[in-house]
Design a protein around this motif. Structure first.
Motif, short mmCIF file in Angstrom:
data_model
loop_
_atom_site.label_atom_id
_atom_site.label_comp_id
_atom_site.label_asym_id
_atom_site.label_seq_id
_atom_site.Cartn_x
_atom_site.Cartn_y
_atom_site.Cartn_z
N ASP A 88 -22.50 3.41 30.42
CA ASP A 88 -23.12 3.40 31.53
C ASP A 88 -22.82 5.46 32.04
N SER A 89 -24.76 5.52 31.92
CA SER A 89 -25.38 6.75 31.98
C SER A 89 -24.69 7.91 33.19
N GLN A 90 -23.96 7.02 33.56
CA GLN A 90 -23.72 7.48 35.31
C GLN A 90 -22.51 8.54 35.42
N LEU A 91 -21.84 7.82 34.04
CA LEU A 91 -20.45 8.67 34.15
C LEU A 91 -20.40 9.84 33.18
N VAL A 92 -19.76 11.07 34.23
CA VAL A 92 -20.08 11.66 33.64
C VAL A 92 -18.57 11.98 31.94
N SER A 93 -18.19 11.81 31.31
CA SER A 93 -17.31 10.99 30.47
C SER A 93 -16.78 13.02 29.78
N PRO A 94 -15.47 13.15 29.79
CA PRO A 94 -14.97 13.85 28.37
C PRO A 94 -15.82 13.55 27.24
N LYS A 95 -15.63 14.75 26.45
CA LYS A 95 -16.25 14.32 24.80
C LYS A 95 -14.73 13.58 24.17
N HIS A 96 -15.89 12.88 23.15
CA HIS A 96 -14.36 12.42 22.21
C HIS A 96 -15.20 12.67 20.82
N TYR A 97 -14.51 13.08 19.49
CA TYR A 97 -14.45 13.34 18.90
C TYR A 97 -13.98 12.77 17.67
N GLN A 98 -14.38 12.10 16.36
CA GLN A 98 -13.32 11.09 15.70
C GLN A 98 -13.79 11.51 14.12
N TYR A 99 -12.20 11.80 14.37
CA TYR A 99 -11.59 12.67 13.56
C TYR A 99 -11.75 11.63 11.76
N LYS A 100 -11.78 11.72 10.78
CA LYS A 100 -11.24 11.33 9.64
C LYS A 100 -11.70 9.66 9.72
N GLN A 101 -12.44 9.25 10.74
CA GLN A 101 -12.98 8.57 11.25
C GLN A 101 -11.60 7.16 11.13
N LYS A 102 -10.46 7.92 11.79
CA LYS A 102 -9.26 7.30 11.70
C LYS A 102 -8.61 7.56 13.03
N TYR A 103 -9.04 9.16 13.52
CA TYR A 103 -8.47 9.06 15.38
C TYR A 103 -9.46 9.88 15.94
N ILE A 104 -9.07 9.92 17.64
CA ILE A 104 -9.81 10.00 18.36
C ILE A 104 -9.68 11.07 19.42
N LEU A 105 -10.03 12.47 19.11
CA LEU A 105 -9.68 13.12 19.39
C LEU A 105 -9.80 13.52 20.93
N THR A 106 -9.75 13.38 21.72
CA THR A 106 -9.56 14.39 22.95
C THR A 106 -9.60 15.52 23.31
N SER A 107 -9.74 16.35 24.24
CA SER A 107 -9.48 17.23 25.41
C SER A 107 -8.83 16.49 26.61
#
Ligand code: ADP
Ligand code: MG
Length: 609
Positions: free
Chosen positions: A419-438
């Motif tokens: 949904d491009s309207q939505l301002v989302s926080p960034k997510h980062y995938q670590y080791k294809q195992k974890y989702i990191l987010t602030s």
């Protein structure tokens, strides 16, 4: 018109109930030996013929029984150990439901000789298939001898399911080993087919471990000892140098009961992680002592799973304890050792008005009924996720998507368009195992597989409960051949499976056709899934509807959750996080594993000082 409903005779009711408690010779050994321990025995002799098939005899020097008690002991619900449900909370004996002897007497020929120290004469009682055949006084030593002959002599179907002598014998020794490891001061003797095959003289714990595991283990044992408000932990772990490939000797006990605990196992393995390779595993013998009301005494007697009130905190305590003991033993190069700012051991804080301990005991529970309420098996959140979530909102998150909504299930080809309207926080995938987010309070780490497991579990559960499963017909129905016991397991769960969207038709002769599967499932091996649902149900014991539904939902979720190692797009991650926080219990998986952790800003700052 004649009436057609009649009560089952006691003998049949007992026989049915016995199936719950007594599955094989090893269960008889366990129940009898535990009774001997409860009776204060110092020496217990176990005599076996044909791996317990023809004879299991347990001879103890405990406090014995009066003639009246001797007879009472074989009645259902006869127990000297509890009088009210409250006693369950303070339980320190092993048995308490008063069903073991009744169950054993229902499926074997039993003889009892018993005498109390204060009586001159003992009692000799013979029972077969629940019927008392004779009772007479007898001269015998103080203590109790129970002989159980020809197990399942009157239940051919069960006798047929006994495995080879080899296997039954192994099961018996597994039970004896677990019991001996929590009673090192008690002497055990095993005599098999007239030969003494095991003798464990009274010892301390370390000696008992050595008696059981062989002298070689002695030099590798490191003592652990930790005393916190939540639990006392003691026992032995092995030096990393002795970690072995393949199966090691790994034992957890809580309040002197053996338990299996994959989650705590992970804590131990995490502590060892920097020291051993992934294919090796250490030996450990770890004993927890906790307040009885902080665990869900799993009241199913044949189960070894126990749910702890403070599971996550205990995980940390255990992990740090093992790590520190390894460290003290100079086993860890200090650079790898992060206890400097190790997760602080969460100590119970009396100023924060604690939640009342909740123990899932159903006062109406009757072990002789086939079903009982499962209570809240879903772990309650330990993190204040609402607080975390608010952190998101500030950063522009929309309201969460209910896992129960029409949102297609994640991921397998069913991902929503971003949904491009939505301002989302960034997510980062670590080791294809974890989702990191602030998040507001720091850096949040989400285990992707567990998170998906939780989402699917709640989704499937609501499908079953709402009877909302939609079936998708299979192009080529699959045939599945079952054993008679598997088939009867399937018939127990068939209705619930249909509620999920399975379509199964009985082809007779214990074979079935799978004609439809829940429409959520793509690319699954339907036969393997149905099989694992059947097996889970057979392992699961009691069939309370709620428990059954949870088990089915969990099996399906396990089967379909995305694995670690799968790359995720930004949209997928964002959707995952959104759906996770719409769950009722986003913090842990249904089997109690942590999903989320947050590294606080302070922690990060202090590390970068
Ligand atoms: P539970 O152990 O749950 O009480 P059981 O059916 O195993 O139920 O035993 C019933 C009762 O018989 C016990 O509560 C105890 O009073 C008595 N009993 C059983 N085995 C022994 C033993 N070896 N020595 C003394 N008393 C025993
Ligand atoms: Mg008992």
């Amino acid at each position: 018109m004649t009436d057609i409903i009649h009560l089952l005779p006691d003998s049949i009711a007992n026989q049915i109930a016995a199936g719950e408690v007594i599955q094989r010779p090893a269960s008889v050994v366990k129940e009898l030996v535990e009774n001997s321990l409860d009776a204060g025995a110092r020496q217990i002799r176990i005599v076996l013929k044909d791996a317990g098939r023809t004879l299991i005899q347990v001879i103890d020097d405990g406090k014995g029984m009066s003639p009246a008690d001797a007879q009472m002991a074989f009645e259902r619900h006869a127990t000297s150990k509890i009088k009210s449900v409250d006693d369950l909370f303070a339980l320190h004996t092993r048995g308490f439901r008063g069903e073991a002897l009744a169950s054993i007497a229902a499926i074997a020929q039993v003889e009892l000789k018993t005498r109390r120290p204060e009586d001159e004469m003992g009692t000799w009682l013979k029972i077969a298939a629940t019927k008392v055949e004779s009772q007479e006084p007898i001269a015998c030593g103080v203590g109790t001898t129970i002989s159980v002959k020809n197990i399942f002599f009157n239940v051919p179907a069960r006798r047929k399911f006994l495995k080879s002598n080899e296997t039954e014998r192994r099961n018996i020794f597994t039970e004896i080993e677990r019991i001996a490891l929590v009673n090192p001061d008690i002497e055990f003797i095993v005599i098999e087919n007239d030969l003494q095959t095991l003798h464990l003289p009274p010892a301390n714990l370390r000696q008992r471990i050595v008696q059981m595991q062989g002298k070689n283990i002695n030099q590798q044992l490191i003592e652990i000892n930790e005393d916190t408000t939540l639990a006392k932990i003691h026992g032995y772990i092995s030096t990393p140098q002795y970690a072995r490939k393949g199966r090691a000797n790994q034992f957890f006990f809580v309040n002197n009961r053996y338990i299996r605990h994959p989650f705590f196992h992970k804590a131990v393995m995490t502590a060892y992680e920097p020291l051993i390779s992934a294919s090796e595993s250490p030996n450990y013998f770890i004993y927890f002592e906790v307040e009885p009301d902080t665990i869900d005494v799993n009241i199913h007697p044949t189960k070894t799973e126990v749910k702890f009130e403070n599971e996550r905190a205990l995980w940390q305590i255990l992990m740090v304890t093992v790590k520190e003991s390894l460290g003290k033993h100079n086993a860890i190069p200090s650079i790898d050792f992060d206890t400097a700012d190790a997760p602080e051991i969460p100590i119970f804080d009396p100023s924060k008005s604690p939640a009342m301990p909740k123990v899932n005991i159903n006062p109406n529970y009757n072990p002789f009924q086939s079903s009982y309420g499962s209570g809240g098996r879903v772990a309650k959140p330990l993190l204040d996720w609402e607080e975390l979530y608010r952190g998101f909102e500030k950063e522009g998150r929309e309201s969460p998507v209910s896992p129960d909504s029409e949102t297609p299930l994640f991921p397998e080809n069913s991902l929503q368009e971003p949904d491009s309207q939505l301002v989302s926080p960034k997510h980062y995938q670590y080791k294809q195992k974890y989702i990191l987010t602030s998040v507001k309070s720091g850096l949040m780490i989400i285990d992707q597989h567990r998170s998906h497991l939780r989402i699917l579990f709640e989704r499937f559960l609501s499908l079953i409960r709402g009877r909302k499963g939609v079936s998708q017909r299979m192009l080529f129905p699959e045939r599945i051949e079952l054993t008679p016991s598997e088939a009867s397991s399937l018939s127990e769960i068939k209705e619930e499976m249909e509620a999920l969207g399975f379509e199964l038709s009985d082809l007779g002769n214990n074979s079935f056709a799978i004609q439809g599967i829940p429409s959520e499932l793509h690319h699954v091996d339907a036969v393997a899934l149905v099989r694992s649902m059947i097996e889970e149900n057979m392992d699961g014991g009691g069939n309370a509807m709620e428990q059954l539904q949870e088990r089915l939902a969990l099996t399906m979720a396990n089967f379909t959750a995305i694995p670690a190692g799968k790359p995720l797009s930004e949209e997928e991650m964002s959707q995952m996080v959104n759906q996770l926080f719409a769950c009722q219990s986003p913090n842990s998986t249904p089997d109690g594993k942590a999903i989320i952790t947050v590294i606080s800003e302070e922690e990060i700052e202090s590390k970068l000082k």
